[in-house]
Scaffold this motif. Structure first.
Motif, mmCIF file in Angstrom:
data_model
loop_
_atom_site.group_PDB
_atom_site.id
_atom_site.type_symbol
_atom_site.label_atom_id
_atom_site.label_comp_id
_atom_site.label_asym_id
_atom_site.label_seq_id
_atom_site.Cartn_x
_atom_site.Cartn_y
_atom_site.Cartn_z
ATOM 1 N N LEU A 1 66.423 15.582 19.368
ATOM 2 C CA LEU A 1 65.074 14.775 18.824
ATOM 3 C C LEU A 1 64.017 16.548 19.604
ATOM 4 O O LEU A 1 65.158 16.813 21.055
ATOM 5 N N CYS A 2 63.653 17.676 18.483
ATOM 6 C CA CYS A 2 62.802 18.806 18.855
ATOM 7 C C CYS A 2 61.774 17.983 20.667
ATOM 8 O O CYS A 2 61.249 17.482 20.158
ATOM 9 N N GLN A 3 62.563 18.257 21.497
ATOM 10 C CA GLN A 3 60.998 17.857 22.670
ATOM 11 C C GLN A 3 59.848 18.942 22.485
ATOM 12 O O GLN A 3 59.247 18.169 23.215
ATOM 13 N N ALA A 4 60.188 19.408 21.955
ATOM 14 C CA ALA A 4 58.647 19.953 21.432
ATOM 15 C C ALA A 4 57.831 19.350 20.496
ATOM 16 O O ALA A 4 56.556 19.233 21.315
ATOM 17 N N CYS A 5 58.604 18.958 19.636
ATOM 18 C CA CYS A 5 57.116 17.827 18.944
ATOM 19 C C CYS A 5 57.662 16.544 18.644
ATOM 20 O O CYS A 5 57.267 15.519 18.543
ATOM 21 N N ARG A 6 58.464 16.281 19.026
ATOM 22 C CA ARG A 6 58.166 14.633 18.956
ATOM 23 C C ARG A 6 57.093 13.685 19.156
ATOM 24 O O ARG A 6 56.211 14.037 20.116
ATOM 25 N N GLY B 1 72.661 -8.539 17.632
ATOM 26 C CA GLY B 1 72.485 -8.460 18.934
ATOM 27 C C GLY B 1 72.031 -7.929 19.899
ATOM 28 O O GLY B 1 71.915 -7.761 20.967
ATOM 29 N N ARG B 2 71.125 -6.545 19.203
ATOM 30 C CA ARG B 2 70.364 -5.936 20.518
ATOM 31 C C ARG B 2 69.645 -5.948 20.332
ATOM 32 O O ARG B 2 68.280 -5.963 19.092
ATOM 33 N N GLN B 3 67.629 -5.507 21.046
ATOM 34 C CA GLN B 3 67.208 -5.685 21.808
ATOM 35 C C GLN B 3 66.807 -3.837 21.410
ATOM 36 O O GLN B 3 67.167 -2.974 22.052
ATOM 37 N N ALA B 4 65.523 -3.920 21.259
ATOM 38 C CA ALA B 4 64.274 -2.301 21.281
ATOM 39 C C ALA B 4 64.058 -2.405 22.449
ATOM 40 O O ALA B 4 63.850 -2.847 23.169
ATOM 41 N N PRO B 5 64.721 -0.301 22.492
ATOM 42 C CA PRO B 5 63.610 0.152 23.798
ATOM 43 C C PRO B 5 62.583 -0.188 23.875
ATOM 44 O O PRO B 5 62.361 -0.178 22.939
ATOM 45 N N GLU B 6 62.326 -0.386 25.335
ATOM 46 C CA GLU B 6 60.940 -0.088 25.423
ATOM 47 C C GLU B 6 59.620 1.055 24.696
ATOM 48 O O GLU B 6 58.727 0.397 23.986
ATOM 49 N N ARG B 7 60.345 2.135 24.704
ATOM 50 C CA ARG B 7 59.908 3.074 24.563
ATOM 51 C C ARG B 7 60.828 3.499 23.108
ATOM 52 O O ARG B 7 61.913 3.483 23.679
ATOM 53 N N MET B 8 60.492 4.067 22.329
ATOM 54 C CA MET B 8 61.267 4.870 21.095
ATOM 55 C C MET B 8 60.072 5.926 20.833
ATOM 56 O O MET B 8 58.983 6.392 20.563
ATOM 57 N N TRP B 9 60.726 7.033 20.395
ATOM 58 C CA TRP B 9 60.069 8.311 19.099
ATOM 59 C C TRP B 9 60.168 8.658 18.493
ATOM 60 O O TRP B 9 61.555 7.826 18.209
ATOM 61 N N ARG B 10 60.190 9.431 17.545
ATOM 62 C CA ARG B 10 60.064 9.800 16.449
ATOM 63 C C ARG B 10 60.867 10.978 16.124
ATOM 64 O O ARG B 10 59.580 11.828 16.167
ATOM 65 N N ALA B 11 60.826 12.084 14.665
ATOM 66 C CA ALA B 11 61.249 13.179 14.969
ATOM 67 C C ALA B 11 59.817 13.707 13.501
ATOM 68 O O ALA B 11 59.774 12.702 13.289
ATOM 69 N N VAL B 12 59.329 14.843 14.166
ATOM 70 C CA VAL B 12 58.190 15.967 13.800
ATOM 71 C C VAL B 12 58.514 16.578 12.216
ATOM 72 O O VAL B 12 57.976 16.604 11.583
ATOM 73 N N GLY B 13 58.325 17.579 13.489
ATOM 74 C CA GLY B 13 58.915 19.050 12.476
ATOM 75 C C GLY B 13 58.016 20.282 13.384
ATOM 76 O O GLY B 13 57.145 20.188 13.929
ATOM 77 N N CYS B 14 58.398 21.185 14.401
ATOM 78 C CA CYS B 14 57.385 22.388 14.105
ATOM 79 C C CYS B 14 58.646 23.941 13.915
ATOM 80 O O CYS B 14 59.767 23.555 13.850
ATOM 81 N N SER B 15 57.826 24.593 14.416
ATOM 82 C CA SER B 15 58.480 26.186 14.297
ATOM 83 C C SER B 15 59.709 25.941 14.969
ATOM 84 O O SER B 15 60.504 27.143 15.093
ATOM 85 N N ASP C 1 61.375 23.062 11.291
ATOM 86 C CA ASP C 1 61.106 22.216 10.276
ATOM 87 C C ASP C 1 61.574 20.547 10.232
ATOM 88 O O ASP C 1 60.886 20.093 9.760
ATOM 89 N N LEU C 2 62.684 20.793 11.364
ATOM 90 C CA LEU C 2 63.929 19.598 10.686
ATOM 91 C C LEU C 2 62.732 18.057 11.934
ATOM 92 O O LEU C 2 63.511 16.741 11.890
#
Length: 449
Positions: A339-344, A362-376, A380-381
């Motif tokens: 993930l782009c650390q500037a816009c996640r 058989g797995r649990q979701a991590p406590e924290r999750m991020w998503r991709a956004v996109g920036c310069s 923008d990916l």
């Protein structure tokens, strides 16, 4: 000679050169389609600088414009960290795409004449016959771009609308990495370094094509090349040239196969052998025999996870006692986009589909999750760069007993899982929890096997 007349001549010549530069730029600009805006803009910026130089220096514009275009194309590809450049012919011209972080992105579309000229020039640049190919062919050459030397490998294959060309770009200083820069978690790195301190047996890296197996092997070579031991590699082709080791390239035209190269290397008194890939039954037998003579063998093969290596070797007719005695470390790996650390952006958790997928494995979701956004910064990916996800299996005495008892893959996974083995999905979800990548990348990777 009349000085005034000479001055007028020089001015006219300068204007002619400037006009010629603009003409070249104009023709090239007609080829560029804004399919991927940021790359196109940077390409146009370079064209503007070229135009300025054309009016000042003169000789630059004497070169054919396709030479300039090729240089700009390769510079853009290297700048954007493209691993491959695809030239794909179609009924209306040639589409040019860059593979960046494992994903193909459109950059431009060339009309048929321009695309054909570019293809011929690239083939000649890499040492191939520029005449349209009747059969698949490949060749490569080092190309210097400023202070950077890039190994450009061209693969050409005839198709319905012409020739498809794929350029593999290898920037050696960036590709040959140290173990600590691969993306291993501390425990996995400790296991590999433990093997490096007491090198013995066979070290296998497995995964699909393009998963970074060769980079991992070269990282091991980077650690071993400074030792007082002899290192010999057999590769097809030699990906990166490393000073201090003996590298043998497989050559089909001279009937030098992996198995032949491996047999020949045993006469060179090696301490460490690196075999680029186990591809067939004969190579597997020779490799296991070499490992049985006390040599350290490092190699790659295709399997979906670490335990799957057992089935691959058994399918090639390798006896269980040979596998149990030789196999020491298996690394299974994949590459994921980071993930782009500037816009996640942090999310509230998995959606319904992601939650169902996690439950199915058989797995649990991590406590924290991020998503991709996109920036310069990431064009923008939403992603920028790649990292590895790994599974490291140190084959111990209990595992060797299981191999001798002919445990199948399923039962072996259960056995090592009960001892707390960290599987690839565990490493992947840990990286999701740290915001290195997202669940979407992991799902796609695991679904592909």
């Amino acid at each position: 000679m009349d000085m005034k007349e000479t001055g007028r001549d020089l001015k006219e010549k300068g204007r002619d050169l400037a006009e010629k530069g603009k003409d070249i730029r104009g023709r090239i600009e007609d080829w560029v389609r804004p399919l991927y805006g940021e790359l196109t803009q940077r390409f146009q910026d370079q064209l503007e600088r070229f135009e300025e130089r054309a009016g000042e220096e003169g000789p630059d514009v004497e070169d054919d414009d396709i030479v300039q275009f090729t240089a700009l194309l390769l510079q853009d590809a290297v700048r954007e960290r493209a691993s491959d450049v695809h030239l794909e012919p179609g009924p209306s011209g040639v589409r040019v795409r860059f593979r960046i972080d494992g994903v193909l992105l459109d950059t431009m579309s060339l009309p048929p004449a321009a695309g054909g000229t570019l293809s011929r020039h690239l083939k000649a640049l890499c040492g191939l016959d520029p005449v349209p190919a009747a059969r698949p062919a490949s060749a490569g050459r080092e190309v210097r771009m400023g202070d950077t030397v890039v190994d450009v490998r061209a693969s050409v294959s005839p198709c319905v609308f012409g020739e498809k060309i794929v350029l593999r770009l290898l920037d050696v200083p960036q590709q040959v990495q140290q173990i600590g820069r691969l993306g291993l978690d501390p425990d996995a790195e400790t296991q590999i370094r433990g093997w490096l301190e007491h090198v013995a047996g066979t070290f296998v890296v497995c995964g699909p094509t393009g998963s970074g197996k060769t980079t991992t092997l070269y990282s091991l070579l980077h650690e071993l090349k400074g030792t007082n031991r002899s290192v010999v590699t057999i590769e097809d082709p030699v990906e990166y040239r490393v000073e201090g080791i003996t590298q043998i390239e497989v050559e089909a035209r001279q009937r030098l196969t992996f198995a032949d190269g491996l047999r020949a290397s045993l006469r060179l008194d090696p301490d460490y052998l690196m075999l680029g890939e186990i591809r067939d039954q004969e190579t597997a037998r020779v490799a296991m025999t070499a490992a049985g003579t006390g040599r350290v063998l490092m190699t790659t093969l295709h399997s979906k996870d670490a335990v799957g290596t057992l089935t691959a070797l058994r399918n090639w007719g390798i006896d269980n006692f040979q596998i149990a005695s030789a196999l020491r470390v298996v690394v299974a790996q994949r590459l994921v986009r980071t993930l782009c650390q500037a816009c996640r952006e942090e999310t509230d958790g998995p959606d319904r589909v992601e939650r169902a997928w996690l439950e199915s494995i058989g797995r649990q979701a991590p406590e924290r999750m991020w998503r991709a956004v996109g920036c310069s910064r990431c064009n923008d990916l939403g992603y920028k760069g790649r990292t590895g996800i790994f599974e490291v299996w140190r084959v111990g005495n209990a595992d060797a007993d299981g191999i001798l008892d002919r445990l199948d893959d399923r039962r072996m996974r259960t056995r090592i899982g009960e001892r707390g083995h960290r599987f690839m999905i565990d490493d992947a979800l840990a990286k999701v929890g740290r915001g290195v990548t997202d669940i979407r990348e992991i799902r796609g990777l695991m679904s592909a096997g």
